[in-house]
Structure formats: C-alpha cells, structure tokens
Write a protein that holds these residues in place. Structure first.
Motif, PDB file in Angstrom:
ATOM      1  N   ALA A   4       4.237   2.906  -6.379  1.00  0.00           N
ATOM      2  CA  ALA A   4       3.042   2.124  -6.062  1.00  0.00           C
ATOM      3  C   ALA A   4       2.587   1.322  -7.274  1.00  0.00           C
ATOM      4  CB  ALA A   4       1.920   3.053  -5.592  1.00  0.00           C
ATOM      5  N   THR A   5       2.700   1.902  -8.453  1.00  0.00           N
ATOM      6  CA  THR A   5       2.340   1.180  -9.670  1.00  0.00           C
ATOM      7  C   THR A   5       3.185  -0.089  -9.815  1.00  0.00           C
ATOM      8  OG1 THR A   5       1.654   3.211 -10.803  1.00  0.00           O
ATOM      9  CG2 THR A   5       2.241   1.334 -12.196  1.00  0.00           C
ATOM     10  N   GLN A  10       2.491  -2.612  -6.702  1.00  0.00           N
ATOM     11  CA  GLN A  10       1.135  -3.172  -6.644  1.00  0.00           C
ATOM     12  C   GLN A  10       0.786  -3.964  -7.904  1.00  0.00           C
ATOM     13  OE1 GLN A  10      -1.582   0.033  -5.519  1.00  0.00           O
ATOM     14  NE2 GLN A  10      -0.254   0.612  -3.811  1.00  0.00           N
ATOM     15  N   GLU A  32       3.482   7.573  -6.714  1.00  0.00           N
ATOM     16  CA  GLU A  32       2.536   6.877  -7.578  1.00  0.00           C
ATOM     17  C   GLU A  32       3.251   5.908  -8.524  1.00  0.00           C
ATOM     18  OE1 GLU A  32       0.494  10.050  -5.659  1.00  0.00           O
ATOM     19  OE2 GLU A  32       2.398  10.044  -6.737  1.00  0.00           O
ATOM     20  N   ILE A  89       4.622   2.285   1.574  1.00  0.00           N
ATOM     21  CA  ILE A  89       5.740   2.802   0.773  1.00  0.00           C
ATOM     22  C   ILE A  89       6.284   4.067   1.410  1.00  0.00           C
ATOM     23  CG2 ILE A  89       6.370   3.766  -1.478  1.00  0.00           C
ATOM     24  CD1 ILE A  89       4.226   1.951  -2.719  1.00  0.00           C
ATOM     25  N   ILE A 115      -3.715   2.401  -8.750  1.00  0.00           N
ATOM     26  CA  ILE A 115      -3.130   2.134  -7.439  1.00  0.00           C
ATOM     27  C   ILE A 115      -4.177   2.318  -6.348  1.00  0.00           C
ATOM     28  CG2 ILE A 115      -0.857   2.853  -8.278  1.00  0.00           C
ATOM     29  CD1 ILE A 115      -1.203   5.435  -6.644  1.00  0.00           C
ATOM     30  N   ASP A 116      -3.814   1.968  -5.115  1.00  0.00           N
ATOM     31  CA  ASP A 116      -4.783   1.930  -4.016  1.00  0.00           C
ATOM     32  C   ASP A 116      -5.352   3.291  -3.653  1.00  0.00           C
ATOM     33  OD1 ASP A 116      -2.052   2.460  -3.080  1.00  0.00           O
ATOM     34  OD2 ASP A 116      -2.888   2.427  -1.066  1.00  0.00           O
ATOM     35  N   GLU A 117      -4.670   4.397  -4.019  1.00  0.00           N
ATOM     36  CA  GLU A 117      -5.154   5.729  -3.626  1.00  0.00           C
ATOM     37  C   GLU A 117      -6.043   6.380  -4.683  1.00  0.00           C
ATOM     38  OE1 GLU A 117      -1.767   7.192  -0.427  1.00  0.00           O
ATOM     39  OE2 GLU A 117      -1.694   8.027  -2.460  1.00  0.00           O
ATOM     40  N   LYS A 129       0.824  -1.195   0.000  1.00  0.00           N
ATOM     41  CA  LYS A 129       0.000   0.000   0.000  1.00  0.00           C
ATOM     42  C   LYS A 129       0.873   1.265   0.000  1.00  0.00           C
ATOM     43  CE  LYS A 129      -3.996  -2.148   0.388  1.00  0.00           C
ATOM     44  NZ  LYS A 129      -4.988  -2.147  -0.707  1.00  0.00           N
ATOM     45  N   SER A 130       0.285   2.349  -0.503  1.00  0.00           N
ATOM     46  CA  SER A 130       1.033   3.613  -0.593  1.00  0.00           C
ATOM     47  C   SER A 130       1.500   4.089   0.776  1.00  0.00           C
ATOM     48  CB  SER A 130       0.168   4.682  -1.261  1.00  0.00           C
ATOM     49  OG  SER A 130      -0.126   4.340  -2.593  1.00  0.00           O
TER      50      SER A 130
END
Length: 903
Positions: free
Chosen positions: A240-241, A244, A237, A6, A252-254, A2-3
């Motif tokens: 996260a890409t 994830q 971002e 990170i 992504i999750d956000e 998850k962001s």
C-alpha cells in the motif's frame, strides 16, 4: 490503490491460479508457543510439519498478524508496527521455486488493467540465499532480471525457519527502488529505506535441528524434506505504501485517517518538524504514530474477541491501549480519546473487514470501558507519584528512585514517560538507569518463562498415522452406544499392541459416541468394553483434526489393538451435558434479548448441571436485570422451543445470522444449532436437547467482572438447578423459623436486625472512643521531664490500652499533647498492642517541641525499626503499625533517647 483493492487483487490472482482462498485465522491463535498469530503461515504449520494432511495442494490468504517484541520502538521509526496484514500464497508439496517466483513477478508487474499491481519491473531487485544458484538462475533466465539486481545474502537475512526444530529453507525477497529521494543508490544491501522489501518467498526444502548457540542462525541443517513447500508473505502495508505513493505505512489509507484525527484533537501538524530520516522524528510525530498504530491494533484485537486483562493476550491489548491513551495525553489531550479515534479506524478498516462495522457496538463498549479505567488509574497513579515526590524532597533528594518509578509502572500501570514529565514539573529527575535495570530484570524473567514453555511442536506422528486411516466418525448425535473396533492403542507417543489392567492408555476407535471436548463443552464419560476387558474413559480429545482420542484406564482385563469393542457413554452424564450446553445457548439468547445485540458471548464452559458464559458488557447487572434474564430463559423452556440442526456452508450460516464464537476457526461446512429458529441460532458442534423444555430449569447463580468490558454469568441447569433452589428454600425456611416470621417477611426482618446492629456498633464505637479519651488526663498528668541541651521536654511515652488503633489512637495522642503545659516543649508517643502481636503507634509534637528541633516523623523512624515495623509522617504528627509488640519496652527506651538527644 486502496488496501481493500490490493487485498482483492492478491486473492483473485492466486485463486485464478488454482489456489484455495482461506480466511484469515483469528489473531488469538490456539498454539502453546504463541499469544497471537505472528506470521502469515501460522495456521498452515500443521501441514508444513506433517501433523495433518492439507485439504488443498495450494492455498492463499490475507492473514491478520500481531507482533509486539519491538513495541517500545513503535512510532520512533516509520518501520515498526504492531498490527499488519500478510498476503500469502502456499504450496504443500505442489509447485516450487520457479512457479513461486513467476506468480509473484506476474502479480507485481502486470498492468493494473490486467489485475496486477503495475510495478515497474526495472525498479525491482531480488535477494537470494548465498548458495541458492537455482533461485539466481530462475530470476535471471526465466524472469529476465539482470544479475546486478540479484543480491546474495547470508543465513541471517535469507534463510528462514520457525525458530524451533522443523522445516526451514532459503528465501528470496523482492525489493522496490523508491528513488533517490529515499536514499543512496546501490541496492538493498546498501539502503533498505530506498529499496523497500515488499515480498518474501520462502522455499521450504530443508529440515533444521535444535539451536547450538545464542544466534538465530546457530543450528544445523539436517537434510532435505521429503515434500518441498512454498510459503510466501507480501506485506499489505508495504505494498500500500508503494501503490499509494506515500512515505511509510503510517500514511496509507488504513492508518493515516486516525493519525490525522489525533493531530486535529491535539492541535498538532504531523510532519511539521521532520523529514524522511528516523533520527529526525519529532516527539509529537512519534506520539501520533503510536496512536495511529495502536488504535488500529486495539480495534482488530477486540474485534477478534480479545478483552483487556492483566495477563496473557488481554495484557498485550491493555498495554497497547494505554500507550495510545498516554501518547494523546502527552500531546496535550486530557479528555477520553477513543470515542473520537476508534470510529475513524473502524471506517478505515471496514472495507476489508466488514465485521468491524457490524460488531462495533460490542467493540466500542469494551474499548471505552478500558479507557475510563485507565484514566482512573492515571488519577490514582498521580496521587502515588505526588507522595513519592514529597518523600524524596523531604529527604533532601533531587531524584526520584528507579524503584519508585518501576513500582508506579509495574504495579499501577503508570507510564514512565508520564513519570518523567510530572517529576520534572516538580523539579526532580528520575533514576532512569535504575528503572531500566529493573525493567530489564523483569524482561529477562519473562523471556526465561517464555523459553521454558517454548518447545518444538509435539510429536503427533503416531496420531497422524492413525488419522491417515480415516477420520473418526462421531455417532453421539444419534446414539450413546456404538459397536466399533480398536484402531490403535497409544502409550507415551508410541503404538502398543495391548494394555493391561491398571494401565493408562490412549484409545483410537473406528467410530465413537464419545464427545471430544470442544466449544466449551467438556468431554463425555463412560466405558469401552473390549471382550471381557473394560476401559474407564477419563477424557476425550481431538489430538489432530478429525481424529478422536479417548484417554482411559484399563479397569479390568486386557485390551488388544484390532479387537471389536462397544463404546458406551454414561447416559446420565450426557443428559446433563446436553441440558447444560443447550442452556448456555438459551442464556446467551436471553442476554441479547434483555441487554441488546452487543451482549455477545466471548467464551463459555459447560459441564453436567452447570454453565458459565462470558459476554461483552461494560457494567455490572443489577438484581432486576439478572431476574429479567433468568425469566426470559425460563420462558423459552416453558414455551418448549424446538431445537434443530442444519449443516450449511459458512457463507450461508452468516447469511442466516448464526453467531460464531470469537477466536474459533470453522470449516466451510458448519453445523448450525437453532432453538426456536432465529430466537437462538449459533455455530456449534456440541450435543443438545431435542426441545427446550428438556433443559428443565435455569437458575442464575451470579454475575461478575472478568475484565474491562467483559462480564460472566454462571448458572445451574436441570436437576442441579432444582437442588440449588431446594437448598435456598430450606435456608429461607430455617431463617423464617429462627426469626419467627413468615418466609415472605424474612428480608424485612433481616434488614431491621442489620440496622439495629449498625446502631449498636455505632454506640459501642462512641463508648469505646469516650473510654479511650478518658485516659488522656491521666496520661498527661504522668508526663516525665526530660532534660536536653535545649531545655526540658515534657514526654509521654507509654503503652496505651490494647486494641486502640487508627483514628482512636491518633485522637488520644493529640488530646494528651494538648493537655501538656503550654509554652513548654511536649512530645507524646503512644503505642497499642493489636490482636496479631504487632502494635499501632502515634507520635505527636507540639509547636514548642518542633522549635526545639524535635520531629514526630523522626521519632517514629527511631521507634519503629526496634519493633520491626514501619511508619512515618510530618513534624507534628506521625504514625505506623506492625512489628512485634513484645519489643515495646525497648522501643520506648529508644524513643526517650531520641527526645534526650534528637541529633
């Protein structure tokens, strides 16, 4: 991963390696060249350019960032976004290239169980600046990266600067190979979709000059900096890409939860029509990406204290919100959407930014009010568009003009894609080329304005030199007069040894009781005495952090640098200023007491005797609510609540529940001002009374809107409040004497008089209308017969009585038309001079006249230009106003000529 994790891993890695963890600066940044923070290093610029001494040798942060130059491209590709987070580590003359590369490599490739991100080192590529052999050697010899995965690139790609004269240097970027599903083999020079950049290491080692050409790299590199710095940015971002396992930042999750909720509301399936290639994006996918990005951006901006407005930061927010709302409309959702989408974004972002959850009441109030406003704008814009469409069709056109489309977009906020859609529904195209031309001209004007304002950072080196001698201790909390020494005199950016009578000069003292403007409180006034000389202090500012500068004029004598001095604040000024600042805190607490905790201050201004406070609220306050707020504030004064100050860490202040001003940055040790303990507890560096009763009294002057979801209250305090009340008392007494009633009966008597006046005005209007209409018979009887090719036409073309306008003139023209002989063509044109020298006019044509080819709208179009006026309408009735009434005779002659030959 998850962001939020990170984020934690990034900060933890650099904290373990000796970096100070620095909170993100607020998005609305106090910089004349920026509306928002647009890079991770923005808050550290004063350290990089040498304006201030950094408090730590190395730092790390996760910075919130807004970039909007490519806002129209958002959603069209999966690479553009307006809000993102930049994870950065910074060295201020401490470590350099080798350590920067090592620290980035370790965090990227260390196993997850050891605190790293676990990326496969065999899939990482690095780019370097063309001649940066040192960076190549570090990557190859120290890290072990094969030479065929180290790519040299030119200045446009791998040489960094702020865009203005100052620090610059080569950079090295890290790319990750996502595999053949994302593109062809060959490294980042071949395909930057397959090879995704995720970290940029800037080696800030040079100084650049001013631009010599139009290109972003058209500038000279002047030499090396005396202290070499490191500035890196890892895109949250982007990472996260990768971690994830999704295609892009929209998944992504956000961001994906908002996209999915928007798709559900619209009954769409994201990705049903497209693959990886941006060129394959279906319009529905583009709109869903716009919504996902813009809803998150709006949440973060409002969370940092920005409110929708028609200029500056507020305009950017407004545009972003309206793009999201209209994208949902184009997806088929007509109802308000932010109540459905904003909470989803809150839940996605709160793990990293918990304040979004605790402050959501204020955020949603502002956001939902703006959506309601825009939906009304859409309704009014639709009406205006319908009118433009009708006029285009009436003139036989098939294309809506670019001017009309631009006016709808620029004046009414009506989006061009909605104009295209709705015009097409009515069988019209839109002159998009004309629209784009006007938009381009507007952008050029905006860029020219921006360029005129954008300059290199001001040369504050003289103040930095003075600051290096130590901070300026502020003694004004304890005393109004301080013995001190003139540390320096500055004129035109340079130190001067002395200043003579009549000269303006900036004065730096070893210590001062003068309060420098900040936190909404204006600077103190007073005098500085240096021997026999006197300086009148006009303003006090903090030129650089920790250094207080007095802007003054030498009233008498000669002031010499290094001399002893006595600095004296005007005691009356300070007393009134303290009353106003404490009064601001009390009014803020009263607002929250009456309206609830979401009524948070978003800005303030106070000066002796006066305060204003902006706060989040979605509707106007009625008289009873304003009275309640004023009563709660004055009750606090009556109870003589104690005023206390404590210095605590920022974390402790937050635990205490102390309120902070949006957009402000704070040191780790902060000053908390309490009035009645928890009754009012805020972070504040201003001057305050010792007890609430010393404020005197508070009188609210009014309340108004300063933007969607943002209200403003103003008040007098202390003696100014008493003077205001005395003036109002004298006014009421004068009215009571004039009306011959007791003071408490003045409102009823005034209301009765107003009602009588309304009745009289209605009667006067009725009599005036009757008088106007009474002339209809006479005008009809005077109709002249005009011989045309299609037969005789009864024409009444005359100037009516002056001052007849609007519905009265229209009613008169229709009455005259109805009195003309039935079955015969009849035309009426009446004009009435107005008090401004222009004229109102109405044309009316009966059925027989229309059958003969006469049109009221065409008659007005022939008549009005002679006056210099404008008008229009339908075949039976048309009207207009303006121009020069002195040309009525000529205009009526043109009208007669039209009737005689309408062709």
């Amino acid at each position: 991963m998850k962001s939020a994790e990170i984020r934690a891993r990034f900060l933890g890695h650099f904290e373990r390696n000796g970096h100070a963890v620095v909170p993100s600066a607020p998005l609305p940044f106090d910089d004349p060249n920026l509306l928002f923070v647009n890079a991770g290093m923005v808050q550290f610029v004063p350290y990089f350019v040498g304006q201030q001494t950094p408090p730590w040798p190395r730092a790390t942060s996760v910075q919130k960032v807004i970039r909007t130059p490519d806002i129209d491209e958002v959603g069209k590709t999966t690479r553009h976004g307006t809000f993102f987070q930049m994870n950065g580590n910074f060295s201020f003359g401490d470590y350099f290239k080798s350590d920067a590369v090592r620290l980035a490599w370790e965090l990227s490739t260390n196993p997850v169980e050891q605190g790293g991100f676990g990326l496969d080192g065999e899939r990482i590529w690095a780019t370097v600046y063309l001649d940066d052999d040192e960076a190549v050697d570090i990557w190859h010899s120290e890290i072990g990266l094969p030479l065929d995965r180290i790519v040299r690139k030119g200045m446009d790609d791998n040489f960094w600067s702020m865009g203005i004269p100052g620090p610059c240097g080569p950079c090295s970027e890290l790319y990750y190979d996502r595999g053949p599903d994302y593109g062809i083999e060959g490294g980042p020079a071949v395909d930057e979709d397959r090879y995704m950049e995720f970290w940029n290491l800037v080696f800030m080692q040079n100084e650049r000059g001013a631009n010599t050409g139009p290109g972003k790299s058209d500038y000279p590199v002047l030499g090396e900096l005396p202290r070499k710095n490191i500035d890196t940015g890892m895109g949250m971002e982007r990472m996260a890409t990768l971690l994830q396992g999704v295609d892009n930042m929209y998944e992504i999750d956000e961001t994906r939860p908002v996209l999915d909720r928007a798709a559900t509301l619209a009954g769409k399936v994201y990705g049903a029509h497209s693959g990886h290639a941006a060129s394959e994006s279906h319009p529905d996918d583009v709109r869903l990406r716009i919504v996902a990005d813009h809803v998150r951006t709006a949440l973060m901006l409002i969370g940092d204290g920005v409110t929708p407005a028609n200029e500056g930061r507020g305009y950017v927010l407004r545009r972003i919100m309206r793009r999201a709302i209209r994208a949902m409309r184009l997806l088929g959702v007509q109802e308000p959407v932010l109540p459905e989408l904003l909470p989803v974004s809150r839940d996605a972002m709160a793990p990293s930014y918990p304040e979004l959850a605790t402050d959501f009441g204020r955020i949603e109030m502002i956001a939902y009010a703006e959506e309601d406003t825009f939906l009304r704008t859409l309704a009014s814009g639709t009406t205006i568009l319908d009118t433009a469409v009708a006029q285009t069709k009436a003139q036989g056109g098939a294309q809506l003009s670019g001017t009309s489309a631009f006016q709808l977009h620029d004046t009414y906020g009506f989006p061009i894609d909605l104009t295209l859609e709705m015009a097409a529904e009515q069988g019209l195209t839109v002159d998009q080329e004309g629209f784009r031309t006007l938009m381009a001209e507007q952008r050029q004007r905006a860029k020219a304005d921006s360029r005129s304002k954008k300059t290199a950072h001001a040369d504050l080196s003289v103040f930095r030199t003075l600051r290096d001698q130590g901070e300026t201790p502020f003694t004004g909390y304890e005393e109004l007069e301080t013995e001190t020494t003139v540390r320096g005199l500055v004129r035109d950016g340079a130190l001067v040894p002395a200043a003579q009578q009549g000269e303006s000069v900036e004065v730096v003292l070893d210590r001062t009781p003068f309060y420098a403007e900040s936190g909404g409180q204006i600077a103190d006034e007073g005098v500085i005495r240096v021997g026999d000389a006197t300086l009148q202090v006009l303003d006090v500012q903090k030129a650089v952090k920790g250094l207080i500068v007095h802007r003054a004029v030498v009233a008498s004598g000669e002031v010499v640098s290094g001399a002893g001095a006595v600095a004296s604040v005007d005691p009356e000024w300070r007393t009134s200023a303290r009353q106003a600042h404490s009064g601001t805190h009390i009014v803020h607490a009263a607002l929250r007491h009456v309206l609830g905790p979401s009524a948070l201050q978003s800005g303030s201004y106070n000066k002796p005797g006066y305060l204003r406070l902006d706060f989040a609220w979605g509707r106007a306050l009625d008289a009873a609510t304003r009275a309640d707020i004023e009563d709660v504030a004055n009750q606090a004064l009556r109870r003589d609540l104690p005023v206390g100050v404590q210095y605590v860490s920022l974390a402790q202040a937050r635990e205490l529940g102390a309120l902070a001003l949006f957009g402000e940055t704070y040191d780790e040790i902060v000053r908390v001002v309490e009035i009645g303990g928890a009754w009012s507890r805020e972070l504040c560096g201003g001057t305050h009374v010792a007890h609430a009763s010393q404020v005197g009294t508070i009188t609210l002057l009014g309340e108004s809107s300063v933007g969607s979801g943002l209200r403003r209250v103003e008040a007098y305090v202390g003696i100014e409040a008493m003077r205001h009340l005395a003036t109002e008392r004298a006014l009421v007494a004068g009215l009571a004497d004039t009306l011959k009633v007791p003071a408490d009966q003045v409102p009823d008597r005034v209301a009765a008089l107003v009602e009588r006046l309304r009745v009289a005005e209605r009667e006067l209007g009725r009599l005036k209308a009757a008088a106007v209409l009474s002339s209809a018979g006479e005008l009809a009887a005077g109709a002249e017969s005009v011989v045309t090719a299609r037969g005789a036409v009864q024409l009444v073309a005359a100037a009516a009585a002056a001052g007849v306008a609007g519905n009265d003139l229209r009613s008169l023209a229709l009455d005259v038309r109805n009195r003309l002989a039935h079955g015969e063509a009849g035309v009426v044109l009446l004009a009435s001079p107005d008090e401004k020298g222009g004229a109102a006019f109405v044309a009316a044509v009966n059925d027989a006249g229309q059958q003969a080819g006469l049109r009221a709208g065409d008659l007005v179009k022939a008549f009005a230009p002679v006056l210099g006026a404008r008008g229009g309408g339908k075949a039976d009735v048309a009207q207009g106003a303006g121009g020069d009434a002195g040309k009525l005779t000529d205009a009526l002659a043109v009208a007669r000529a039209y009737v005689a030959d309408p062709a």
